[in-house]
Design a protein around this motif. Structure first.
Motif, PDB file in Angstrom:
ATOM      1  N   THR A 115       0.821  -1.216   0.000  1.00 46.57           N
ATOM      2  CA  THR A 115       0.000   0.000   0.000  1.00 46.57           C
ATOM      3  C   THR A 115       0.857   1.269   0.000  1.00 46.57           C
ATOM      4  OG1 THR A 115      -0.116  -0.202   2.397  1.00 46.57           O
ATOM      5  CG2 THR A 115      -1.968  -1.068   1.139  1.00 46.57           C
ATOM      6  N   LEU A 152      -5.755 -11.846  -4.911  1.00 46.55           N
ATOM      7  CA  LEU A 152      -6.966 -11.025  -4.745  1.00 46.55           C
ATOM      8  C   LEU A 152      -6.814 -10.041  -3.593  1.00 46.55           C
ATOM      9  CD1 LEU A 152      -9.505 -13.900  -5.368  1.00 46.55           C
ATOM     10  CD2 LEU A 152      -9.114 -11.909  -6.846  1.00 46.55           C
ATOM     11  N   GLU A 153      -6.228 -10.521  -2.505  1.00 43.31           N
ATOM     12  CA  GLU A 153      -6.057  -9.635  -1.341  1.00 43.31           C
ATOM     13  C   GLU A 153      -5.165  -8.450  -1.668  1.00 43.31           C
ATOM     14  OE1 GLU A 153      -6.453 -13.128   2.059  1.00 43.31           O
ATOM     15  OE2 GLU A 153      -4.536 -12.177   1.694  1.00 43.31           O
ATOM     16  N   LEU A 155      -4.563  -7.158  -4.568  1.00 44.20           N
ATOM     17  CA  LEU A 155      -5.269  -6.251  -5.473  1.00 44.20           C
ATOM     18  C   LEU A 155      -6.220  -5.356  -4.676  1.00 44.20           C
ATOM     19  CD1 LEU A 155      -6.112  -5.256  -8.276  1.00 44.20           C
ATOM     20  CD2 LEU A 155      -7.727  -7.174  -8.383  1.00 44.20           C
ATOM     21  N   GLN A 156      -6.961  -5.964  -3.748  1.00 41.27           N
ATOM     22  CA  GLN A 156      -7.932  -5.177  -2.980  1.00 41.27           C
ATOM     23  C   GLN A 156      -7.244  -4.158  -2.065  1.00 41.27           C
ATOM     24  OE1 GLN A 156      -9.922  -8.575  -1.497  1.00 41.27           O
ATOM     25  NE2 GLN A 156     -11.352  -8.689  -3.229  1.00 41.27           N
ATOM     26  N   GLU A 159      -6.084  -1.363  -4.297  1.00 38.84           N
ATOM     27  CA  GLU A 159      -7.230  -0.607  -4.825  1.00 38.84           C
ATOM     28  C   GLU A 159      -7.756   0.397  -3.815  1.00 38.84           C
ATOM     29  OE1 GLU A 159      -9.919  -3.684  -5.920  1.00 38.84           O
ATOM     30  OE2 GLU A 159      -9.750  -3.198  -8.041  1.00 38.84           O
ATOM     31  N   ALA A 160      -7.719  -0.034  -2.548  1.00 37.19           N
ATOM     32  CA  ALA A 160      -8.229   0.856  -1.509  1.00 37.19           C
ATOM     33  C   ALA A 160      -7.319   2.058  -1.304  1.00 37.19           C
ATOM     34  CB  ALA A 160      -8.365   0.079  -0.206  1.00 37.19           C
ATOM     35  N   GLU A 183     -11.672 -13.942 -11.445  1.00 35.05           N
ATOM     36  CA  GLU A 183     -11.743 -13.431 -10.074  1.00 35.05           C
ATOM     37  C   GLU A 183     -11.067 -12.059  -9.966  1.00 35.05           C
ATOM     38  OE1 GLU A 183     -13.204 -14.565  -7.306  1.00 35.05           O
ATOM     39  OE2 GLU A 183     -14.131 -16.156  -8.495  1.00 35.05           O
ATOM     40  N   ALA A 187     -12.690  -8.491  -9.042  1.00 36.67           N
ATOM     41  CA  ALA A 187     -12.153  -7.687  -7.927  1.00 36.67           C
ATOM     42  C   ALA A 187     -11.724  -6.299  -8.383  1.00 36.67           C
ATOM     43  CB  ALA A 187     -10.977  -8.405  -7.288  1.00 36.67           C
ATOM     44  N   GLY A 188     -11.826  -6.052  -9.664  1.00 34.67           N
ATOM     45  CA  GLY A 188     -11.597  -4.686 -10.116  1.00 34.67           C
ATOM     46  C   GLY A 188     -10.280  -4.426 -10.810  1.00 34.67           C
TER      47      GLY A 188
END
Lengths: 334, 1189
Positions: A115, A152-153, A155-156, A159-160, A183, A187-188
């Motif tokens: 992040t 996936l985690e 990516l999320q 993204e946040a 998937e 998830a975007g």
């Protein structure tokens, strides 16, 4: 000839993207790629773990011999610290120096690494961020599901943190690449980059040692990515970026025919220099003219597997037959 | 605002903020001031007027003074920082600056001068040598004072126009950490008003209002003009006093030109300057509390000498005065301060301004940072109280030759019981000093807590020991002397207990923290008898922890600092433990944050594990061990080594009497062999079965611990069972055996040998024919092996093939076991020099690393062969080495001429055949030298039978008939910078000297400052923002003369070329210059990879290997030989492995990128130039026009 294209919301002047290579290690290098005509540049990856190790190594080197001898209690000026600054600075200067999108690439090692560095890249002018989520094969403790979940985690998490588009670079070793792609799309993910190449070590029978190898890709390796692009085209909203095995204009055209939004190249530019981008683009335009295409959308995805999944559709596109034929050849596999 | 900083930082901060130009050059102990100024400038930090000062490094202190003189004449506020020889080099300019009434302040970390030996430590020899220049002089006695008087000096110089030397004691004040109140920018602005700055500018040279300054004056006016300045000097005391008052009003800290402290009716008074005054003041207070009537006069302004103030401050009751000088002036009536005080008193009395004057005696103390303690102060007062005190005396030593020294009570303790005193014994490599500095910073910011730290280092660069002296307390700490009665003693390495007197400084009942690889219930049994006895005698509390294990487990390697720092806080009670641990953790996060999360996590883990593992040892009631401490040197060492060297090794050098020491600085060679330092836990171990006997490991070993011999198989009779050998791998020598012996106790574990070994085991690619192994189990075995190995003769030099690396391994090194850094890149070249030419070499060694590991006592590495011959080595100065070496050559040539003439004259008496053979002997090959030595030996026998004056005369120079090899050795700081003018001149002289430049591309010895050898783009001190000028091509400059043999070598890239170049250089009858790539700890590399870096330097084209041989030019051939292959690595594949290049990318990435591009281009350009030169015809090069005899 109209070569402009959209890549996860970024407007590119053409679909050729220079991906991570030593050419992108300097602003001059990025500028030369832009001058040669590429549509976007992806910088090399910022590896969090490498940064940490390098920081520790540099700290050791600075400490070595210090506070030992009265005339030389240190050997270096006070350190500016070690960290992502060189990378972010390059990103910032490169983004300012060219009028094409410059995409940062990130390989984190911790949640805060993903992040913090993603945000820092955005702040430094990254047009998008490519997540280079690579696990070194060989760790038997990571289950397939864990690997998928991690993708996936991450990516999320990112993204946040950022507002710029996010691409995910995948390796081809999932049990079901298709499911993973879908998937990530859900998830975007702004785009999927197919595929990451691992550089496998080799064995030297003379020195009886293991040697690392750096091999540039060749067009034969493009078939795996091309097949999956063809299979995913129309099945995901995310953009599709092809990477691996682009040598000549024809390789670009074939990826586009399979359904790629953009085509990335590293090896050819390293082999022939940044100006080779012009050769690829001119060749693409010449091919399009010869085939009567005036825009990319005239032919992009023309040879993708149609999104209806019935067997007839596959067969019609020639893929099933081609697969069967390839696997029945006298050269294997058996 | 308060902070805990050292004297150098305190002074530099003021000087930097109050100046516009700093002219700098590195010299211990002043270098940190210059380094700070340079760093602040590179960070664009402004002075109090908003401008960033210009900081310029010059080629020498003389250069710095010249630049400063110019800057001052140009109207800029300008300063410099220096010491010792550096200050001496400034003297010519100092006369000019003072003569022109130019305001400036030179800040001096006062240091000894090189006399019978160099010393980097503190005394007033240097500043006393400039007292006649016309500079005013202001002395500070503490860190706080050094900061404050730096500002006062600046104010006073601008007000008076008289330039100032502001000095404080080197190391004792310059390097002592102490909690002080800082001067803010506002304080400084108030002290130095802008109108004074403008007035200075008004006096500057300007074509807008031109004048002539610096005229040449004649007998008619020079004298009168010299007297014009008197009124300015007369005003200085008042102006300084005024500035002191102003500072006092702002800060509450009140100083005077001369301060009297003590009993108002004191009978005995001491006069003293510098840090000694602080000790004297504290001791006087203590003595007066005991009922004595003593006092001390602290002299702050020394020039112009404040006679009136001194007389006014001296109590009328004083009948005895001792004036203390921290310098020596042999042959004088007395030392300077003594003469000044005596003169002032005498003048006052003879002019009837005061009655009978007290008896005045003069004492010397504290030379070269010799301790000056309360006991010594009390001893001086005691001496003053005798009926007939000595007129001149010394204190602090035992002068059993001239009887100057007075006695004193060494144990006098005057410190407040509230002061916590702690001493820590560690190694340089374990981080002890860093951790203690951290502790001081942690405690220094606590409210109402004052801290002091002083650090003592030994004289070796590898495996060096450190002793940290820390004090903490509720009152400011004024104790500028080592801790002698500590309540806490930390021994950070178990082995140190046997080598150093660790318990000597422990007060009764103190706590001893021992880092030991033994569990708490077994550690007692591991202690030697004397240690156990002292622990019980003093009633010490013993805590133990295996910090080494914890550090290894958490990934900190050998850095046990965090573990032991935690233990200190847990035990000592300086802070409440929980609070202390929180503070340590916060400090770790802060100071290691920039180094990445891994480093932080490892250190935090170390804290937790330390707390868990720390244990109090239950002590038995009596001594149980029978083991004694090992002697510092082997029993068989020579008498001098036993009597003197051993004491110095054991840390008892302070107790050696004057009579024990050589009178003229002459010490025996080869003493390093007697000091078995065991600095590395891992040492080299030879595998005879795998070894191909190539000699590479021996060739590159920086510490000469790998020796090779071949000998008849039969000689193995009587060898210990553990003795390793293998059949010699060489044709023509049947039944011959080979042994490669590692001197395990001298090995530093640098692993260069392992890296260079070309063989790997077939079954294990990690294993070489030489590997690192645990030292501990090998020590005893190898002692036996070495003893046997030394009974085997070295190969006869005339039978060794000097031309190959393989052959060179059989030559005995006459440079061994130096204290250079483990893996040093310089020493392999020196060892090679000693092997090839050592038995007839005279070496002039410039000051720098090579003079320090080559000549720093107690033990030195240059040694002798079995005939007693070896390199004759000397160090003159830093700047004059080429000239010094040339002088050695001229002396040798002169004596050769004399010997040859006398030989001819005595031809008939000595035998024509012998004389002719000697006179015509060629002396280039080793067999020719052997023959000549035999002839000269015969000549000596014949001369011994003759009594004619000519024969006696000839005998005194007869050794010169064996050709001497004169070597001028030094680093790049010498060759490229400070000594360049001399070197250039000597190279141009055409004389037969051999110059070896150990090019580390920075001033390594003083901590890595930029020289003109520093490459473009590298970061160094004084080039914190990256060097922007290319490295000087010294080789091409020398080649231009046409008379100089030149070689550029890199042992790690091509050892054979190195060997060839050394031999050609030495054989060349004229000046030779060998520039040797020397990897260095200051490059920021893993030293184990030093040789690989050398290879990369060459393979990238950064360091092309070349030889230039004027003899080839004379033979009509191209003399320029390009020995290395075309570059096949990119420059970054070499450079980015080194911190000096890579760290710029962190501080200034864009600049790093720019400089990297330019560097690569420069490398290519140079290569292209060289390649072209390698194709030129001979005529394109300058001819050698010397008239060779």
């Amino acid at each position: 000839m109209e070569l402009r294209t959209d890549y996860m919301g970024l407007q590119l002047r053409n679909p050729l993207v220079a991906s991570a290579s030593p050419l992108c290690h300097t602003v001059d290098g990025v500028r030369s790629l832009a001058d040669a005509g590429v549509g976007a540049v992806v910088l090399h990856s910022l590896f969090e773990e490498e940064l940490a190790e390098e920081a520790a190594r540099q700290a050791r080197l600075i400490e070595a011999g210090s506070e030992s001898f009265p005339e030389s209690l240190s050997y270096f000026p006070t350190s500016a610290g070690f960290g992502p600054r060189p990378y972010l600075d390059l990103l910032e200067r490169a983004a300012a120096a060219v009028d094409i999108p410059v995409i940062g690439s990130l390989n984190g090692a911790s949640p805060t690494g993903w992040t913090d560095y993603a945000r820092a890249m955005q702040d430094s002018g990254a047009a998008a961020i490519e997540l280079n989520i690579s696990y070194l094969p060989g760790d038997p403790s990571i289950s397939g599901r864990d690997a998928e979940r991690r993708h996936l985690e991450i990516l999320q998490l990112v993204e946040a943190e950022v507002t710029v588009p996010i691409a995910v670079k995948l390796n081809p070793y999932f049990s079901s690449i298709g499911e993973m792609a879908v998937e990530l799309d859900r998830a975007g993910a702004g785009a999927l980059v197919l595929f990451n190449r691992f550089l496998y070590p080799d064995i030297d029978s003379e020195s009886l040692g293991v040697v690392s190898t750096v091999g540039l890709s060749n067009p034969r390796e493009a078939r795996l990515a091309r097949t999956w692009i063809a299979l995913l085209r129309g099945r995901v909203k995310a953009g599709l970026a092809a990477t691996t095995g682009v040598e000549g204009p024809d390789d670009v055209a074939r990826y586009l025919l399979a359904g790629a939004d953009v085509v990335m190249t590293t090896s050819a530019l390293l082999r022939h220099g940044p100006q080779h981008a012009r050769v690829l683009l001119d060749g693409l335009a010449e091919w399009m003219a010869r085939k009567g295409f005036s825009r990319l959308d005239d032919f992009r995805g023309r040879l993708a597997v149609p999104s209806g999944t019935d067997a007839t559709a596959h067969a019609r596109a020639g893929y099933v037959a081609a697969l069967r034929a390839a696997n029945a050849s006298p050269h294997g596999p058996w | 605002m308060s902070a805990t900083i050292d004297g150098n930082e305190a002074v530099a901060s003021v000087a930097y903020r109050l100046n516009e130009v700093c002219g700098i050059f590195p010299i211990t102990p002043a270098s940190p001031m210059a380094e700070l100024a340079d760093e602040w400038a590179s960070q664009r930090r402004p002075n109090i007027w908003g401008n960033v000062p210009r900081v310029v490094e010059m080629q020498s202190e003389g250069g710095a003074a010249g630049a400063l003189h110019g800057a001052l004449q140009g109207g800029a506020l300008s300063t410099t920082f220096t010491a010792s020889q550096g200050l001496l080099l400034m003297i010519p300019n100092m006369y000019k600056i003072a003569g022109e009434l130019t305001p400036t302040v030179f800040h001096i970390a006062a240091r000894s001068l090189a006399a019978q030996a160099l010393s980097i430590f503190g005394d007033h020899s240097d500043v006393m040598a400039v007292r006649q220049t016309g500079f005013a002089m202001l002395a500070s006695s503490s860190v706080q004072e050094a900061q404050d008087l730096a500002a006062v000096a600046q104010a006073a110089t601008l007000r008076s126009r008289v330039p100032f030397v502001h000095f404080f004691d080197g190391f004792r004040t310059s390097h002592e950490l102490n909690t002080i109140e800082l001067l803010s920018d506002e304080d400084l602005a108030a002290t130095v008003p802008l109108e004074l700055v403008r007035a200075h500018r008004q006096r500057a040279m300007s074509p807008e209002h031109p004048f002539i300054r610096g005229t040449s004056q004649n007998p008619d006016v020079y004298f009168q003009a010299r007297e014009t300045v008197n009124p300015y000097y007369e005003r200085v005391p008042d102006l300084v006093a005024g500035a002191l008052v102003q500072l006092g009003e702002r800060t509450g800290r009140h100083y005077h030109l001369v301060d009297y402290t003590g009993h108002p009716k004191a009978e005995r008074v001491m006069v003293v300057m510098g840090s000694g005054a602080e000790t004297a003041r504290e001791t006087v207070a203590h003595l007066n509390q005991r009922g004595e009537r003593v006092g001390v006069l602290t002299v702050r302004l020394y020039r112009p000498f404040p006679a009136a103030e001194l007389l006014a401050a001296l109590p009328a009751t004083a009948t005895r005065v001792a004036v203390m000088d921290r310098t020596k002036e042999p042959g004088s009536l007395g030392e300077p301060l003594f003469l000044d005080v005596l003169g002032a008193l005498a003048e006052a009395q003879t002019h009837a301004e005061r009655g009978p004057i007290p008896m005045v005696i003069g004492g010397r103390y504290g030379l070269s940072s010799k301790e000056f303690t309360p006991g010594m102060v009390a001893g001086v007062f005691e001496e003053l109280g005798r009926e007939h005190p000595r007129r001149r005396f010394t204190v602090g030593i035992n002068d059993d030759v001239s009887g100057t020294s007075i006695s004193y009570q060494s144990g006098l303790d005057i410190e407040a019981p509230t002061t916590v005193r702690a001493v820590f014994f560690g190694l340089g490599s374990d981080g002890t000093v860093g951790a203690n500095k951290n502790t001081i910073k942690i405690l220094g910011v606590e409210a109402n807590l004052y801290a002091q730290g002083y650090f003592v280092y030994d004289s070796k660069k590898s495996g060096s020991q450190t002793i940290s002296h820390l004090r903490f307390g509720p009152d400011p700490i004024r104790a500028p002397y080592l801790v002698s009665r500590a309540s806490f003693v930390g021994c950070h390495h178990f082995e140190l207990l046997e080598r150093v007197d660790i318990l000597g400084c422990a007060a009764p009942g103190a706590t001893l923290l021992l880092n030991a690889p033994h569990p708490p219930d077994q550690v007692w049994d591991a202690l030697a008898r004397p240690i156990q006895a002292e622990i019980l005698e003093k009633g010490l509390k013993l805590y133990v922890i295996d910090a080494g294990r914890i550090a290894r487990e958490v990934g900190l390697g050998g850095r046990v600092n965090t573990v032991l720092q935690t233990c200190f806080f847990a035990i000592s009670g300086v802070l409440e433990p929980e609070r202390a641990i929180a503070r340590i953790k916060a400090a770790i996060t802060k100071s290691y944050g920039a180094r990445g999360s891994k480093v932080v996590a490892a250190n935090l883990q170390a804290v937790d594990q330390a707390l868990a593992a720390l244990a109090l040892v239950e002590l038995p009631a009596k001594v149980t061990s029978t083991a004694e401490l090992p002697p510092p040197v082997p029993a068989g060492a020579p008498e001098f080594v036993q009597r003197v060297t051993a004491e110095m090794i054991a840390g008892r050098g302070d107790q050696l009497p004057v009579s024990a020491l050589p009178v003229d600085g002459t010490w025996p060679s080869g003493t390093a062999a007697y000091e078995k330092r065991n600095v590395s836990d891992l040492v080299a171990l030879w595998d005879p079965d795998l070894c191909i006997q190539c000699g590479n490991c021996s060739f590159v070993c920086p510490h000469s611990v790998i020796r090779s011999k071949y000998y008849p198989e039969s000689a193995l009779a009587g060898a210990p069972a553990s003795f390793r050998s293998a059949p010699l791998s060489a044709r023509g020598l049947p039944a011959t055996t080979y042994t490669l012996q590692v001197y395990a106790e001298d090995c530093t574990g640098c692993a260069l040998c392992v890296e260079v070994c070309p063989v790997t085991a077939p079954d294990d690619t990690e294993r070489k024919a030489i590997n690192l192994a645990d030292r501990e189990p090998l020590v005893t075995i190898e002692r036996g092996n070495i003893a046997f190995f030394e009974t085997l003769p070295y190969a006869r030099r005339s039978r060794v093939d000097f031309g190959t690396v393989r052959g060179a391994q059989f030559l005995r090194p006459l440079f061994e076991f130096s204290g250079a850094c483990a893996g040093c890149g310089e020493t392999p070249y020196l060892k090679l020099l000693s092997q090839l030419f050592g038995d007839r070499a005279t070496i002039a060694n410039a000051t720098g690393c090579s003079s320090i590991y080559g000549g720093n006592l107690p033990t030195t590495p240059w040694t002798v062969n079995s005939d007693g011959r070896g390199p004759a080595w000397s160090n003159s100065l830093f700047e004059d080495n080429a000239e010094f070496g040339l002088g050695l050559r001229l002396a040798a040539d002169s004596h050769v001429d004399l010997a040859r003439r006398l030989l001819s004259e005595l031809r008939e008496k000595l035998g024509g055949e012998l004389v002719e053979a000697i006179l015509s002997a060629p002396q280039r090959s080793e067999s020719e030298f052997r023959s000549q030595r035999e002839r000269v030996a015969e000549l000596k026998r014949r001369l011994a039978t003759l009594e004619a004056p000519a024969a006696v005369d000839l005998a005194s120079v007869v050794d010169h008939l064996v050709r001497r090899s004169v070597w001028l050795v030094g680093g790049d700081g010498w060759a490229y910078d400070i000594g360049y003018g001399g070197l250039d001149h000597v190279l141009a002289s055409g004389h037969d000297v051999n110059v070896l430049v150990l090019d580390t591309e920075v001033y390594s010895n003083t901590g890595g400052q930029m020289s003109k050898a520093t490459p473009l783009g590298a970061v160094a001190k004084f080039a914190a923002a990256g060097k922007t000028v290319e490295k000087k091509d010294l080789a091409l400059q020398a080649i231009a003369y046409g008379t100089v043999y030149v070689a550029r070598v890199a042992m790690g890239a091509d050892p054979q070329q190195t060997l060839q170049a050394f031999r050609e250089a030495e054989a060349y009858d004229g000046p030779s210059l060998v520039i040797a790539y020397s990897h260095c700890i200051a490059h920021g590399i893993d030293m184990r990879q030093g040789l690989d870096q050398q290879y990369r330097a060459v393979a990238s084209g950064y360091w092309p290997l070349v030889r230039y041989d004027p003899k080839l030019r004379a033979a009509g051939r191209n003399p320029f030989l390009l020995d290395s292959a075309r570059p096949h690595l990119r420059l970054e594949e070499y450079s980015q492995r080194e911190l000096r290049y890579s760290m710029l990318a962190n501080s200034d990435p864009a600049e790093a990128e720019r400089l990297a591009g330019l560097s690569q281009a420069a490398v290519k350009l140079r290569w292209d130039t060289y390649e072209e030169m390698a194709t030129w015809p001979a005529q394109r090069f300058a001819a050698d026009a010397r008239r060779l005899h």
